[in-house]
Design a protein around this motif. Sequence first.
Motif: not given
Length: 628
Positions: A368-376, A470-478, A480-490
């Motif tokens: 989840x961490x790598x998939x969510x943050x690598x693009x940004x 803090x801006x990166x932390x907020x951007x990264x958390x968004x 992460x939550x977007x990935x959780x809402x669509x297709x969370x990795x198991x």
Amino acid sequence: MKGLGSNDPRQLGRNRMVAVIGQGGMGRVLLGQSQTGRLVAVKQIHRHLAKDPEFRARFHREVLASSKVTGAYTAAVVDSDTESDNPWLATEYIPGPSLKSVIDETGPMSLGGLKLLLAGLASALIEIHRAGLVHRDLKPANVLLAADGPRVIDFGIARALEDEQLTATGSVIGSPAFMSPEQAQGQPLTPAADVFSVGAIVTLAATGESPFSGTATPQVLYNVMYSAPDTARVPAPVRAIVERCLAKDPLQRPTPQELLDAAATIEAEPAWPGAVREAVEEHRNDSNWWAATTAKHARYEAQMLALKQRRTRSLRAAAVAIGVLILLDGTAFGAREWAQQPGHATPASDLSVQLTAQQWRTLDVCALLEDSLSRQFGSRFGEISDAIAGTCGSSFTDPSGTQRTFELVIGSTDTQSEPLLRPTGSVAAWMPMYGVLKEAASCDRWVITQNHPSVSIKLRTRISGKGDACPASEQGLRAVTNRLAVNPPRMTLPEKSIRPLDPCTLLDRKLVSELAGPAVTRSDDPTSCYWSGDSNYFSLTLTEGTRPDQSSSAYKLEPVQVDGATVYVDDMFAKFQSSRCDLTYMANPTRKDMAEVVRISFGSWTNASNPCDRAKQVFSAVLPQLPK
């Protein structure tokens, strides 16, 4: 509650829909808000059932029956439409859990809670019978617990006393464990049938079990009709009242007014136990959050609509100008180039996180961490830190060379940090974002899910050198939550993994009451369950951690045998005279010095000297239910 789905209505009558409360075989119950801001519960029947004339007539009767009943201990009808393609009924929203869920989660009620419950149910029956109705389906699921007392809901099979056709012999509708003998036999019903149901409900609230429990429905019905009720564990001040309600002969049962008078003689303060008050407050906060968030989203959609309208007008003007140029040029080349331009479609965004407890337990946090943050934030470099379950950290470098280190933590709320959290004004997946510091080179941002189980999602961001993370932390958390809402990795788990198991289901309520003492309360997160009673407290956790057989020499755990299994014990009483014992069982080795483990922590409020014996008793109950 959870967010509205794509097929859920956004408006019914004068009520804006806010969230989904639940769903059953007959329809969905939605949380709505009227134009005045009042919250309502909207029952909308399923479309396929709406095509059945008989069912539609039954729903119409429910609306009429509900509209007749008034009073402080029922939910008043606010609005309805029985003629639409999908008929619906809106009633006053009661911000509280059902009696069934409270007893399932927290166990039997205190005497004060029983007094408040009995008085409220008696008052509700007075109003229902005054309207000339028999409810016919009083059961714990149809009793909601508000802050000031119970509320009776769901008049789906209520019948008018004078309606002979609908109460004819042979008609058996209701919930077996809580229906009267005459209802079980399909005989005509009187208000005394509802009094019988009250007796069964109060017995359940007092003991945690039905007075007519059985292994199958036929046995339950037989017990209702012919067996004496099991009221031995009902507190003495309530037992005589309950036994009168459960008389087989309707003429021997008290009237609702007599019930109300009897409740007044119980020597206890009529008040819900602490666990019930907490559940009521949680429901109120949940509904208020959904209402506020939906209102905010509605304003956002209105702003976006206005922007789209302005954009459309601009595009139309541009299209006219280009059309003129094309006409003047006399060639289709410009039209072909225009047609090949990319459109204005945008991906879905601002989705809500609606994971089940099992999905949380099997979530791959590092993926989840790598998939969510690598693009940004660019490519990951260095090692992944994942020695603690539910936690993953790594570093990323973006194209500009900026290095950031992120640590994602998913689990129960941090009780030490939570009091310090402040809203940042930002939102991720419809959840308010919290933080401690406004600006910092090491910045934490949190969101806490609103549905059950409540889960904390924290992203810690550190930036190399000076700067504000803090801006990166907020951007990264968004992200992460977007990935959780669509297709969370198991995670890929072994066949005999314990990770998907719900720890709260591994112990029966009777054993929990015996171990913890009276007035048990329960709290939980996806991987842990915690019980606390008047005498003891204990927790059960299923997770991944350090192998107990490789603990450090300074903190060596003692291996002992329990039911043929090796467990590792940390006896605080023997070491420090502290009445607590921790027990760890290695279920499955996983990687390096890690393993899937069962952890049991048992403590005593009264400084009892045998916490390890109790911890072993818990393990003996859990062991047979683990995968073999």
